[in-house]
Design an enzyme around this catalytic site. Structure first.
Site, PDB file in Angstrom:
ATOM      1  CB  CYS A 120      -9.671  -2.407  -0.398  1.00  0.00           C
ATOM      2  SG  CYS A 120      -8.359  -3.307  -1.225  1.00  0.00           S
ATOM      3  CG  HIS A 262      -8.720  -1.571   3.491  1.00  0.00           C
ATOM      4  ND1 HIS A 262      -8.560  -2.940   3.400  1.00  0.00           N
ATOM      5  CD2 HIS A 262      -7.966  -1.038   2.488  1.00  0.00           C
ATOM      6  CE1 HIS A 262      -7.760  -3.221   2.395  1.00  0.00           C
ATOM      7  NE2 HIS A 262      -7.381  -2.086   1.833  1.00  0.00           N
ATOM      8  CG  ASN A 292      -4.457  -4.430   1.267  1.00  0.00           C
ATOM      9  OD1 ASN A 292      -5.557  -4.993   1.283  1.00  0.00           O
ATOM     10  ND2 ASN A 292      -4.266  -3.260   0.706  1.00  0.00           N
TER      11      ASN A 292
HETATM   12  O1  UT7 Z   1      -5.891  -1.542  -0.509  1.00  0.00           O
HETATM   13  C1  UT7 Z   1      -6.155  -0.589  -1.500  1.00  0.00           C
HETATM   14  C2  UT7 Z   1      -5.424   0.653  -1.238  1.00  0.00           C
HETATM   15  N1  UT7 Z   1      -3.993   0.456  -1.319  1.00  0.00           N
HETATM   16  C3  UT7 Z   1      -3.213   1.221  -0.607  1.00  0.00           C
HETATM   17  O2  UT7 Z   1      -3.702   2.018   0.148  1.00  0.00           O
HETATM   18  C4  UT7 Z   1      -1.719   1.162  -0.832  1.00  0.00           C
HETATM   19  C5  UT7 Z   1      -1.181   2.560  -0.914  1.00  0.00           C
HETATM   20  N2  UT7 Z   1       0.244   2.701  -1.210  1.00  0.00           N
HETATM   21  C6  UT7 Z   1       1.226   2.238  -0.398  1.00  0.00           C
HETATM   22  O3  UT7 Z   1       0.966   1.573   0.577  1.00  0.00           O
HETATM   23  C7  UT7 Z   1       2.627   2.651  -0.711  1.00  0.00           C
HETATM   24  O4  UT7 Z   1       2.630   3.630  -1.720  1.00  0.00           O
HETATM   25  C8  UT7 Z   1       3.546   1.476  -1.148  1.00  0.00           C
HETATM   26  C9  UT7 Z   1       3.799   0.538   0.012  1.00  0.00           C
HETATM   27  C10 UT7 Z   1       2.915   0.751  -2.326  1.00  0.00           C
HETATM   28  C11 UT7 Z   1       4.908   2.014  -1.592  1.00  0.00           C
HETATM   29  O5  UT7 Z   1       5.489   2.776  -0.531  1.00  0.00           O
HETATM   30  P1  UT7 Z   1       6.062   4.244  -0.828  1.00  0.00           P
HETATM   31  O6  UT7 Z   1       6.615   4.709   0.456  1.00  0.00           O
HETATM   32  O7  UT7 Z   1       4.955   5.047  -1.432  1.00  0.00           O
HETATM   33  O8  UT7 Z   1       7.229   3.962  -1.844  1.00  0.00           O
HETATM   34  P2  UT7 Z   1       7.417   4.541  -3.323  1.00  0.00           P
HETATM   35  O9  UT7 Z   1       6.473   3.888  -4.268  1.00  0.00           O
HETATM   36  O10 UT7 Z   1       7.479   6.029  -3.289  1.00  0.00           O
HETATM   37  O11 UT7 Z   1       8.852   4.034  -3.640  1.00  0.00           O
HETATM   38  C12 UT7 Z   1      10.007   4.560  -2.952  1.00  0.00           C
HETATM   39  C13 UT7 Z   1      11.222   3.813  -3.447  1.00  0.00           C
HETATM   40  C14 UT7 Z   1      11.308   3.728  -4.973  1.00  0.00           C
HETATM   41  O12 UT7 Z   1      12.661   3.807  -5.318  1.00  0.00           O
HETATM   42  P3  UT7 Z   1      13.319   5.210  -5.829  1.00  0.00           P
HETATM   43  O13 UT7 Z   1      12.527   5.580  -7.036  1.00  0.00           O
HETATM   44  O14 UT7 Z   1      13.133   6.163  -4.682  1.00  0.00           O
HETATM   45  O15 UT7 Z   1      14.738   4.840  -6.084  1.00  0.00           O
HETATM   46  C15 UT7 Z   1      10.790   2.355  -5.278  1.00  0.00           C
HETATM   47  O16 UT7 Z   1      11.322   1.842  -6.499  1.00  0.00           O
HETATM   48  O17 UT7 Z   1      11.179   2.460  -2.989  1.00  0.00           O
HETATM   49  C16 UT7 Z   1      11.290   1.572  -4.103  1.00  0.00           C
HETATM   50  N3  UT7 Z   1      10.538   0.366  -3.825  1.00  0.00           N
HETATM   51  C17 UT7 Z   1      11.012  -0.652  -3.105  1.00  0.00           C
HETATM   52  N4  UT7 Z   1      12.201  -0.851  -2.527  1.00  0.00           N
HETATM   53  C18 UT7 Z   1      12.381  -1.998  -1.846  1.00  0.00           C
HETATM   54  C19 UT7 Z   1       9.249   0.073  -4.180  1.00  0.00           C
HETATM   55  N5  UT7 Z   1       8.895  -1.132  -3.695  1.00  0.00           N
HETATM   56  C20 UT7 Z   1       9.979  -1.607  -3.034  1.00  0.00           C
HETATM   57  C21 UT7 Z   1      10.228  -2.784  -2.330  1.00  0.00           C
HETATM   58  N6  UT7 Z   1      11.439  -2.943  -1.745  1.00  0.00           N
HETATM   59  N7  UT7 Z   1       9.312  -3.761  -2.182  1.00  0.00           N
END
Ligand code: UT7
Length: 344
Positions: A120, A262, A292
């Protein structure tokens, strides 16, 4: 005394054309929620994304790149480029590079053409590469295209990644000019940290996996990201890179009219702006409408903001990116007078 300088500093790379192109098909959060265990509210509040564009079956990265490239060349007045750089994480094939076929389809057969891979961060690395070609006198006019079709590498049933990524292409034309002209790009800060190579991967398809001989698993063939860790790195590395660039140029945060990061996730963009002490209103964001789009995200954001007259000639811009590798990079520019946004 003879001078030790072998040649005078070369010309600067000056932006003179810009365009974005996204495939027409829009996928809303509700459409994703119909097949994945997710919902519109979760996606909007965690990422700021409402919808994204997705390529049709059979449509590859070069197809998107050609559309954006054609519009960017037209926006620059139609003169041919003598170098074409495509930056992408989703090349048409592992071999050959995607840029030569893009150049030929744009009527630029014979031009230097190659790909730049920095995930990215690819667009900022591509800008630095184009600036280097121009400064070295290797090229006078460079077409740089950031294009990605993440829909071809993200597992459609992976709810974490399927909600984030979209397909698209953005392109700029850079011509040889003076460093003090509006549109001149400069004060690059580029960096990497390979100790975190496993945070963002497609494990299969390269020499590492092929050297073992076995057939890749379903997971190995698809994009994987350790989201939480990537999030933390994204915020700290982007803020540090932005600061390094500003310091290099002697700009204060307040000198920045538009921060064009980005488009990873709206929360990340706002955290970086907060960390820099930049009002969030100065952060250019179109992640809500396109998601993204990897290497395409900065030129697509620029094209949208310029088309909407949000960015105006004379405005000062800070571009900052972060991606797999890990890689990061920033640069500065003053916005030039560009012809009206070209339509397909
Ligand atoms: O472009 C290259 C660089 N990329 C980035 O910069 C992306 C960086 N990361 C992110 O944007 C975020 O980490 C994500 C959007 C990928 C995820 O958001 P988060 O706030 O970090 O969520 P998380 O991974 O901590 O997940 C929180 C909860 C989990 O459930 P539990 O374990 O708390 O029960 C996940 O299983 O949300 C759950 N979860 C979802 N729930 C509903 C993960 N994806 C989803 C989803 N819908 N799509």
């Amino acid at each position: 005394m003879p001078s030790n300088t072998l040649s005078p500093p070369g010309p600067a790379a000056v932006l003179c054309g810009l365009a974005g192109w996204v495939p027409p098909r829009v996928v809303t959060n509700d459409e994703l929620a119909a097949r994945l265990d997710t919902d519109d509210t979760w996606i909007r509040t965690r990422t700021g994304i409402r919808s994204r564009h997705v390529a049709e079956p059979g449509q590859a990265t070069s197809d998107l790149a050609v559309e954006a490239g054609r519009l960017a060349l037209r926006s620059a007045g139609g003169a041919p480029a003598d170098a074409v750089i495509v930056t992408t994480t989703t090349p048409d094939r592992p071999c050959p590079a995607t840029a030569p076929v893009v150049a030929t389809r744009l009527g630029l057969a014979g031009a230097a053409a190659f790909d730049v891979g920095a995930v990215c961060t690819g667009f900022v690395y591509g800008l630095a590469t184009a600036a280097g070609l121009i400064a070295a006198g290797v090229a006078r006019r460079v077409l740089l295209i950031g294009a990605d079709t993440y829909s071809t590498i993200v597992d459609p049933l992976d709810r974490t990644n399927a909600i984030i990524f979209g397909d698209g292409a953005g392109a700029v034309v850079l011509r040889a000019g003076r460093p003090d002209e509006p549109g001149a790009v400069g004060h690059f800060d580029l960096g990497s940290d390979g100790t975190h190579e496993d945070l963002i991967t497609v494990a299969a398809g390269g020499s590492r996996q092929r050297s073992t001989g076995g057939e890749p698993t379903h997971a190995e063939r698809h994009f994987a990201m350790r989201g939480k860790e990537v999030y933390r790195h994204a915020v700290t590395r982007m803020a540090a890179s932005a600061r390094a660039t500003l310091e290099q140029a002697g700009w204060k945060t307040d000198d920045v009219d538009h921060f064009v990061p980005h488009q990873a996730n709206l929360r990340i963009l706002h955290s970086v702006a907060d960390d820099l002490g930049l009002p969030r209103e100065r952060c250019v964001a179109n992640v809500d409408a396109v998601g993204n789009t990897g290497a395409a995200s900065i030129p697509l954001a620029l094209a949208d903001a310029a088309a909407g007259r949000r960015i105006r000639p004379g405005d000062r811009l800070l571009l900052t990116a972060f991606g797999g590798g890990l890689t990061w990079g920033s640069c500065l520019m003053t916005w030039p007078e560009l012809p009206p946004h070209p339509h397909p």
